[in-house]
Design a protein around this motif. Structure first.
Motif, short mmCIF file in Angstrom:
data_model
loop_
_atom_site.label_atom_id
_atom_site.label_comp_id
_atom_site.label_asym_id
_atom_site.label_seq_id
_atom_site.Cartn_x
_atom_site.Cartn_y
_atom_site.Cartn_z
N PRO A 69 2.42 25.58 13.98
CA PRO A 69 3.94 25.12 13.93
C PRO A 69 4.06 23.65 13.90
N VAL A 70 3.34 23.18 14.95
CA VAL A 70 3.40 21.81 15.41
C VAL A 70 2.76 20.84 14.23
N GLU A 71 1.63 21.32 14.04
CA GLU A 71 0.77 20.74 12.92
C GLU A 71 1.67 20.62 11.34
N ILE A 72 2.37 21.74 11.19
CA ILE A 72 3.14 21.78 9.87
C ILE A 72 4.40 20.77 10.28
N VAL A 73 4.86 20.76 11.29
CA VAL A 73 5.85 19.48 11.46
C VAL A 73 5.33 18.08 11.37
N SER A 74 4.20 17.94 12.29
CA SER A 74 3.72 16.62 11.95
C SER A 74 3.32 16.36 10.64
N GLY A 75 2.67 17.33 9.86
CA GLY A 75 2.40 17.02 8.47
C GLY A 75 3.58 16.77 7.54
N PHE A 76 4.76 17.54 7.92
CA PHE A 76 5.93 17.10 6.99
C PHE A 76 6.51 15.78 7.12
N LEU A 77 6.43 15.06 8.71
CA LEU A 77 6.81 13.90 8.95
C LEU A 77 5.81 12.88 8.39
N GLN A 78 4.65 13.00 8.22
CA GLN A 78 3.45 12.26 7.42
C GLN A 78 4.09 12.11 6.07
N ALA A 79 4.41 13.26 5.57
CA ALA A 79 4.75 13.14 4.05
C ALA A 79 6.05 12.67 3.57
N ASN A 80 6.83 12.29 4.86
CA ASN A 80 8.22 11.70 4.51
C ASN A 80 7.96 10.23 3.89
N VAL A 81 6.81 9.66 4.01
CA VAL A 81 6.54 8.37 3.50
C VAL A 81 6.31 8.14 1.92
N SER A 82 5.94 9.51 1.53
CA SER A 82 5.68 9.41 -0.08
C SER A 82 7.06 9.88 -0.68
N ALA A 83 7.77 9.03 -1.49
CA ALA A 83 8.73 9.47 -2.46
C ALA A 83 8.41 10.17 -3.65
N VAL A 96 0.78 -1.09 0.09
CA VAL A 96 -0.17 0.02 0.12
C VAL A 96 0.92 1.05 0.05
N VAL A 97 0.67 2.09 -0.87
CA VAL A 97 1.28 3.35 -0.96
C VAL A 97 0.60 4.45 -0.29
N PRO A 98 0.80 5.13 0.83
CA PRO A 98 -0.07 5.88 1.41
C PRO A 98 -0.34 7.21 0.70
N VAL A 99 -1.59 7.64 1.05
CA VAL A 99 -2.16 8.98 0.61
C VAL A 99 -1.63 10.07 1.56
N VAL A 100 -0.62 11.23 1.31
CA VAL A 100 -0.57 12.26 2.04
C VAL A 100 -1.04 13.75 1.64
N ARG A 101 -1.13 14.52 2.74
CA ARG A 101 -1.81 15.93 2.30
C ARG A 101 -0.65 16.91 2.41
N PRO A 102 -1.03 18.02 1.58
CA PRO A 102 -0.20 19.21 1.67
C PRO A 102 -0.76 20.05 2.92
N PRO A 103 0.07 21.17 3.24
CA PRO A 103 -0.44 21.88 4.39
C PRO A 103 -1.58 22.76 4.20
N ARG A 104 -2.24 22.88 5.46
CA ARG A 104 -3.65 23.50 5.22
C ARG A 104 -3.27 24.96 5.59
N VAL A 105 -4.14 25.85 5.38
CA VAL A 105 -4.28 27.36 5.72
C VAL A 105 -4.44 27.15 7.03
N GLY A 106 -3.55 27.68 8.01
CA GLY A 106 -3.88 27.92 9.28
C GLY A 106 -3.22 26.98 10.24
N ASP A 107 -2.45 26.00 9.58
CA ASP A 107 -1.70 25.10 10.37
C ASP A 107 -0.89 25.65 11.48
#
Length: 563
Positions: free
Chosen positions: A55-69, A42-53
């Motif tokens: 700093p912690v949510e931005i870092v969290s989203g970045f870590l989630q997106a590390n799974v998608s090359a 399974v290749v995961p689906v990751v999302r881009p940053p959202r308006v208003g995220d």
């Protein structure tokens, strides 16, 4: 004083894009899911940053997106400030962290801090190495606003992944090289992103370039100098891959071309979706006497790294006799070891199943090791001057490796004894030589704990050395025994963080480990490809063929397969 923001990120968020990020609570990991070595993960689906995220949510989203090359980690880069987007390099490798209690992120001003147990490291070429126990990763991310939105403007190169995400988005593959005798292939396992384009091309390119730095001193290659892919691609026609080489490949003689072909075929077919290979040079079939244009592993069974004869069987000691396990039961071996005249201890049987070695318990004996041929009227050959041995293991060359407390020796068929230098481990207590002869599992004691290491075997000037120890799995402790199941899998009697002693199957070169249960008070284990696992317990030798444990030989002990 401002209270730091705290976020514990669920492991599930590393696996799929979510509509929102929790601001509190914690989620534990489920069972480890193995990606295997096919493209069907399974290749995961990751999302881009959202308006208003935040700093912690931005870092969290970045870590989630590390799974998608995909598209060179395009989604992960969207969380970075413009100048960092261009400089961040995910290709330097990955750090694997344990998120069994959730990944904790703490904001302090313009920094978001992460501190988690480190499980392992993945190198830039895909080589996985477990980290020493109790290793902690402490890192931070600096953030600033870009057009009113938080973005990361300070981040270390490389990826941050968990064992589960690593297994979901990476696949294992092996590049195959040769032992020094060029008699067996040796796997050089790497992990590569599943959604990377040109996976096969990258795999073959790596084979032609050469082995990993760790394995290189222990192996050889039949690839002629300067050989490359003629067209930098490895297309697939159905389940057959086409490898087209440059003309330098023709510099190899007939026997070397055959070995070269074996390396390529075994490497490319380490990906499950490929079953055969066509090898060409400038578009024309590589000349291979006696072989067709479409090649499979069966064409090169003679260099199989697991290389056991189809006639290979298991052995156990009952009373004072060494017995061979057959479909009809057990039968004493031919010769002195089957007669009951020697009190046998730990035993090892060579690959030809014509000779065996045993530790012995004879009052007043000056030797702790006896050797004997497995044929009628054979006699024991005592090896004098040996300190008590803790393990015996035959190599492919017919040498008997003997491990004692803190030392390793080799007994040649001639009876000559030589010492093996062990570099990097102070107290080795057990050695299991791989069937390819280039690697060994070594149990050593450190800080009161016994752990299993992978070491390469290097020969220089007729002398052997065990070098560069790497933990095969840092979650296992109190190791009792280990064995090679196949060229890429070790089985270990030990305990995990739960404290329960059982049998574990460890995928060498990846973080994959699975429990196989066991019985009480296990003291030894034996394994072989396609054969039942055998363990010794006070009641006898137990076996597991995949359907659970059952008593196989009552009052049996010292189970062994060839090697």
């Amino acid at each position: 004083m401002r209270r730091p923001a705290l976020l514990i990120v669920s492991a599930a968020l590393f696996l799929a894009g979510c509509a929102s990020v929790p601001t509190s609570g914690q989620v534990n990991l489920g069972a480890n899911v193995t990606g295997g070595n096919s493209f069907d993960a399974v290749v995961p689906v990751v999302r881009p940053p959202r308006v208003g995220d935040s700093p912690v949510e931005i870092v969290s989203g970045f870590l989630q997106a590390n799974v998608s090359a995909s598209d060179d980690y395009a989604v992960a880069r969207a969380y970075l400030a413009p100048e960092v987007t261009e400089t961040w390099n995910p290709a330097t490798g990955a750090t694997i962290i344990n998120d069994s209690n959730g990944v904790q992120l703490v904001r302090r001003g313009s920094r978001v801090l992460l501190s988690e147990p480190q499980v392992g490291q993945l190198s830039s070429v895909g080589t996985y190495v477990p980290s020493p126990r109790n290793t902690q990763l402490d890192t931070d991310f600096t953030v600033r606003q870009v057009d009113g939105q938080w973005r990361i403007d300070g981040v270390r190169d490389g990826l941050l992944l968990t064992p589960t995400t690593l297994n979901r988005v990476y696949t294992s593959a092996e590049r195959y090289f040769l032992n020094v005798d060029e008699s067996r292939l040796v796997p050089d396992r790497i992990l590569v992103p599943i959604d990377r384009r040109g996976l096969l091309t990258s795999l073959v390119r790596g084979l032609l370039t050469g082995p990993s730095a760790w394995l290189s001193p222990a192996v050889r290659t039949a690839v002629p100098r300067g050989t490359k892919l003629d067209i930098d691609a490895v297309p697939i026609e159905g389940t057959t891959a086409v490898v087209d080489l440059t003309e330098q490949a023709l510099a190899a003689n007939d026997s070397q071309r055959r070995i070269l072909a074996a390396q390529i075929v075994w490497t490319v077919t380490s990906i499950e979706t490929v079953t055969a290979v066509r090898i060409t040079v400038n578009g024309q079939p590589l000349p291979l006497a006696g072989l067709g244009d479409v090649l499979s592993r069966k064409d090169f069974a003679g260099v199989d790294p697991d290389g056991l004869s189809a006639k290979s069987s298991a052995f156990v000691v009952v009373g004072r006799r060494l017995n061979q396990v057959t479909t009809a039961g057990i039968a004493p071996v031919a010769g002195v070891f089957g007669e009951g005249s020697v009190r046998l201890g730990r035993i090892a049987v060579d690959f030809a199943q014509t000779r065996a070695g045993s530790t012995v318990s004879v009052a007043g004996a000056q030797s702790t090791i006896y050797l004997a041929d497995l044929k009628p009227a054979s006699q024991v050959t005592p090896v004098a001057g040996q300190v008590p041995a803790l393990s015996l293991s035959y190599s492919l060359a017919g040498d008997l490796w003997v491990a004692s407390q803190g030392s390793v020796r080799i007994i040649k068929a001639s009876g000559k004894v030589s010492r093996v230098r062990v570099n990097g481990l102070a107290t080795p207590v057990l050695v299991r030589v791989a069937r390819d002869g280039a690697r060994a599992l070594v149990i050593a004691s450190s800080g009161g704990q016994r752990q299993v290491y992978l070491m390469r075997i290097v020969r220089s000037g007729g002398q052997y050395q065990l070098e560069s120890p790497q933990l095969i799995q840092n979650s296992l402790t109190s190791i009792v025994d280990c064995a090679w199941n196949d060229a890429n899998t070790a089985v270990v009697i030990g305990s995990s963080r739960t404290g329960v002693t059982q049998v574990y199957s460890v995928s060498v070169g990846s973080p994959d480990v699975s429990a196989a249960g066991g019985v009480a008070s296990m003291s030894a284990i034996a394994a072989a490809p396609g054969s039942a696992l055998l363990v010794e317990a006070p009641s006898g030798v137990w076996e597991n063929s995949g359907l659970g444990w059952r008593l196989s030989v009552a009052r049996g002990r010292s189970p062994a397969y060839s090697g």
